[in-house]
Design a protein around this motif. Structure first.
Motif, PDB file in Angstrom:
ATOM      1  N   GLY A 161      33.673  45.628 -17.716  1.00  0.00           N
ATOM      2  CA  GLY A 161      33.358  46.876 -18.387  1.00  0.00           C
ATOM      3  C   GLY A 161      34.052  48.093 -17.812  1.00  0.00           C
ATOM      4  N   GLY A 162      35.152  47.872 -17.064  1.00  0.00           N
ATOM      5  CA  GLY A 162      35.863  49.005 -16.480  1.00  0.00           C
ATOM      6  C   GLY A 162      35.144  49.665 -15.319  1.00  0.00           C
ATOM      7  N   ILE A 163      34.166  48.962 -14.732  1.00  0.00           N
ATOM      8  CA  ILE A 163      33.406  49.506 -13.596  1.00  0.00           C
ATOM      9  C   ILE A 163      33.999  48.967 -12.293  1.00  0.00           C
ATOM     10  N   PHE A 164      34.419  49.866 -11.419  1.00  0.00           N
ATOM     11  CA  PHE A 164      34.970  49.478 -10.124  1.00  0.00           C
ATOM     12  C   PHE A 164      33.839  49.266  -9.122  1.00  0.00           C
ATOM     13  N   ASN A 165      33.827  48.092  -8.500  1.00  0.00           N
ATOM     14  CA  ASN A 165      32.923  47.850  -7.378  1.00  0.00           C
ATOM     15  C   ASN A 165      33.553  48.399  -6.101  1.00  0.00           C
ATOM     16  N   VAL A 166      32.742  48.692  -5.120  1.00  0.00           N
ATOM     17  CA  VAL A 166      33.230  49.115  -3.808  1.00  0.00           C
ATOM     18  C   VAL A 166      32.908  48.017  -2.807  1.00  0.00           C
ATOM     19  N   VAL A 167      33.932  47.581  -2.052  1.00  0.00           N
ATOM     20  CA  VAL A 167      33.741  46.531  -1.052  1.00  0.00           C
ATOM     21  C   VAL A 167      34.257  47.018   0.295  1.00  0.00           C
ATOM     22  N   ASP A 168      33.778  46.395   1.361  1.00  0.00           N
ATOM     23  CA  ASP A 168      34.222  46.704   2.715  1.00  0.00           C
ATOM     24  C   ASP A 168      35.397  45.813   3.086  1.00  0.00           C
ATOM     25  N   VAL A 169      36.449  46.428   3.610  1.00  0.00           N
ATOM     26  CA  VAL A 169      37.671  45.728   3.987  1.00  0.00           C
ATOM     27  C   VAL A 169      37.949  45.972   5.462  1.00  0.00           C
ATOM     28  N   VAL A 192      37.508  48.084  -6.135  1.00  0.00           N
ATOM     29  CA  VAL A 192      38.194  46.863  -6.571  1.00  0.00           C
ATOM     30  C   VAL A 192      37.877  46.544  -8.023  1.00  0.00           C
ATOM     31  N   TYR A 193      38.882  45.917  -8.661  1.00  0.00           N
ATOM     32  CA  TYR A 193      38.684  45.418 -10.025  1.00  0.00           C
ATOM     33  C   TYR A 193      39.696  44.294 -10.233  1.00  0.00           C
ATOM     34  N   HIS A 194      39.397  43.118  -9.660  1.00  0.00           N
ATOM     35  CA  HIS A 194      40.320  41.990  -9.768  1.00  0.00           C
ATOM     36  C   HIS A 194      39.529  40.690  -9.798  1.00  0.00           C
ATOM     37  N   HIS A 195      39.947  39.777 -10.660  1.00  0.00           N
ATOM     38  CA  HIS A 195      39.293  38.460 -10.683  1.00  0.00           C
ATOM     39  C   HIS A 195      40.212  37.399 -10.093  1.00  0.00           C
ATOM     40  N   GLN A 196      41.408  37.821  -9.639  1.00  0.00           N
ATOM     41  CA  GLN A 196      42.335  36.925  -8.959  1.00  0.00           C
ATOM     42  C   GLN A 196      42.651  37.493  -7.585  1.00  0.00           C
ATOM     43  N   SER A 197      43.224  36.647  -6.710  1.00  0.00           N
ATOM     44  CA  SER A 197      43.629  37.122  -5.387  1.00  0.00           C
ATOM     45  C   SER A 197      44.654  36.170  -4.813  1.00  0.00           C
ATOM     46  N   ILE A 198      45.279  36.585  -3.742  1.00  0.00           N
ATOM     47  CA  ILE A 198      46.281  35.759  -3.069  1.00  0.00           C
ATOM     48  C   ILE A 198      45.616  34.521  -2.466  1.00  0.00           C
ATOM     49  N   ASP A 199      46.238  33.379  -2.703  1.00  0.00           N
ATOM     50  CA  ASP A 199      45.795  32.112  -2.109  1.00  0.00           C
ATOM     51  C   ASP A 199      46.768  31.753  -0.986  1.00  0.00           C
ATOM     52  N   ARG A 200      47.810  30.973  -1.288  1.00  0.00           N
ATOM     53  CA  ARG A 200      48.799  30.673  -0.247  1.00  0.00           C
ATOM     54  C   ARG A 200      49.703  31.885  -0.059  1.00  0.00           C
ATOM     55  N   VAL A 201      49.755  32.389   1.171  1.00  0.00           N
ATOM     56  CA  VAL A 201      50.539  33.587   1.474  1.00  0.00           C
ATOM     57  C   VAL A 201      52.006  33.206   1.606  1.00  0.00           C
ATOM     58  N   ALA A 202      52.868  33.943   0.935  1.00  0.00           N
ATOM     59  CA  ALA A 202      54.297  33.653   0.942  1.00  0.00           C
ATOM     60  C   ALA A 202      54.907  33.891   2.313  1.00  0.00           C
ATOM     61  N   GLY A 227      56.596  48.463   3.373  1.00  0.00           N
ATOM     62  CA  GLY A 227      56.402  47.397   2.396  1.00  0.00           C
ATOM     63  C   GLY A 227      54.952  46.959   2.401  1.00  0.00           C
ATOM     64  N   VAL A 228      54.099  47.714   1.738  1.00  0.00           N
ATOM     65  CA  VAL A 228      52.645  47.526   1.775  1.00  0.00           C
ATOM     66  C   VAL A 228      52.142  47.192   0.374  1.00  0.00           C
ATOM     67  N   ALA A 229      51.252  46.222   0.288  1.00  0.00           N
ATOM     68  CA  ALA A 229      50.632  45.896  -0.998  1.00  0.00           C
ATOM     69  C   ALA A 229      49.148  45.659  -0.787  1.00  0.00           C
ATOM     70  N   VAL A 230      48.330  46.305  -1.602  1.00  0.00           N
ATOM     71  CA  VAL A 230      46.875  46.209  -1.468  1.00  0.00           C
ATOM     72  C   VAL A 230      46.268  45.656  -2.752  1.00  0.00           C
ATOM     73  N   GLN A 231      45.203  44.902  -2.605  1.00  0.00           N
ATOM     74  CA  GLN A 231      44.536  44.319  -3.750  1.00  0.00           C
ATOM     75  C   GLN A 231      43.593  45.317  -4.427  1.00  0.00           C
ATOM     76  N   TRP A 232      43.247  46.380  -3.734  1.00  0.00           N
ATOM     77  CA  TRP A 232      42.331  47.361  -4.311  1.00  0.00           C
ATOM     78  C   TRP A 232      43.095  48.450  -5.071  1.00  0.00           C
ATOM     79  N   HIS A 233      42.384  49.459  -5.552  1.00  0.00           N
ATOM     80  CA  HIS A 233      42.956  50.506  -6.400  1.00  0.00           C
ATOM     81  C   HIS A 233      42.852  51.868  -5.723  1.00  0.00           C
TER      82      HIS A 233
END
Length: 262
Positions: A161-169, A192-202, A227-233
């Protein structure tokens, strides 16, 4: 730059030369007024964060791509952001699609893959956001968990529903990410708003943040200055533009070095 400290206006001093930051976009069916057409777009929060951090935002819609086209685009940029959006085609990492995985967007996948590969090769500063982190991992040979509820047992990372949850990282203390965010006590709270995530790290990537359940929340490519990439928004927290400021600072140095060696 502190989270609460406003960025200087681009061009506010005689010597100022704001770096140019390219941001990839969506390409979807879109309605505005009487029109219902396929259109390239990006939420304002992304490019507003770039301009507040002192950069110039340039949007990069999906389009036919070749190495020559990608190189021409990147020649004009000082930094790159691979933004959030639809799921990456699982065929790119050798899997069949999960029922919950989005319909593939091969045009966007191919566009961002070529931009990323060439950005890495030339040391262009970049920031990956959500899909951008996943795209980076896939481009370098990694894989994804296609549906996190199958892994963690609930929808804590994507409420819907377009609602962002807040998680501790938890951020690794020796990482560039930690350096950009500055010292702080305890975990970092992120939207956060993702239903996928990194599994095997390249190969070539280092995990620099996770949640308590082990889900990867940030990776870094150490062979480039930024060269930074984050899963959150991070664009969802308008009061905190530290990641965008870090990218813009690195882009400014990149542009300065490029001029010096021209």
């Amino acid at each position: 730059m502190n989270a609460s400290e406003p960025a200087a206006e681009p061009g506010s001093t005689p010597d100022a030369r704001p770096p140019v930051i390219g941001l990839t976009t969506y390409l979807e069916q879109s309605q505005t007024g009487v029109w219902d057409v396929r259109a390239a777009f990006l939420p304002q929060s992304y490019f507003e964060a770039v301009t507040r951090a002192g950069g110039i935002a340039v949007l990069l819609p999906p389009q036919p791509v070749s190495p020559v086209i990608a190189a021409r685009v990147l020649d004009a940029l000082d930094g790159l952001i691979i933004t959030g959006g639809k799921d990456v085609d699982p065929a790119r990492y050798g899997q069949d699609a999960h029922p919950a995985t989005d319909e593939p967007r091969p045009d966007r996948d191919a566009w961002e893959d070529e931009l990323l590969r060439q950005a890495l090769a030339r040391g262009l500063p970049f920031l990956g956001i959500c899909r951008g982190a996943q795209m980076l991992n896939i481009a370098l040979g990694g894989t994804l968990h296609q549906h996190l509820p199958d892994v963690v047992g609930d929808t804590r990372y994507q409420a819907g529903g377009g609602i962002f949850n807040v998680v501790d990282v938890e951020v690794e203390p020796e990482s560039r990410l930690h350096g950009v965010l500055g010292a702080q006590a305890g975990p970092l709270q992120v939207p956060v708003y993702h239903h996928q995530s990194i599994d095997r790290v390249a190969d070539g990537l280092v995990v620099t943040a996770r949640t308590a359940d082990g889900v990867v929340q940030a990776v870094e490519f150490g062979s480039v200055p930024f060269g930074v990439a984050v899963q959150w928004h991070p664009e969802q927290t308008a009061e905190d533009i530290r990641l965008f400021a870090g990218l813009v600072d690195a882009a400014r140095e990149y542009e300065h070095d490029r001029k010096a060696h021209a």
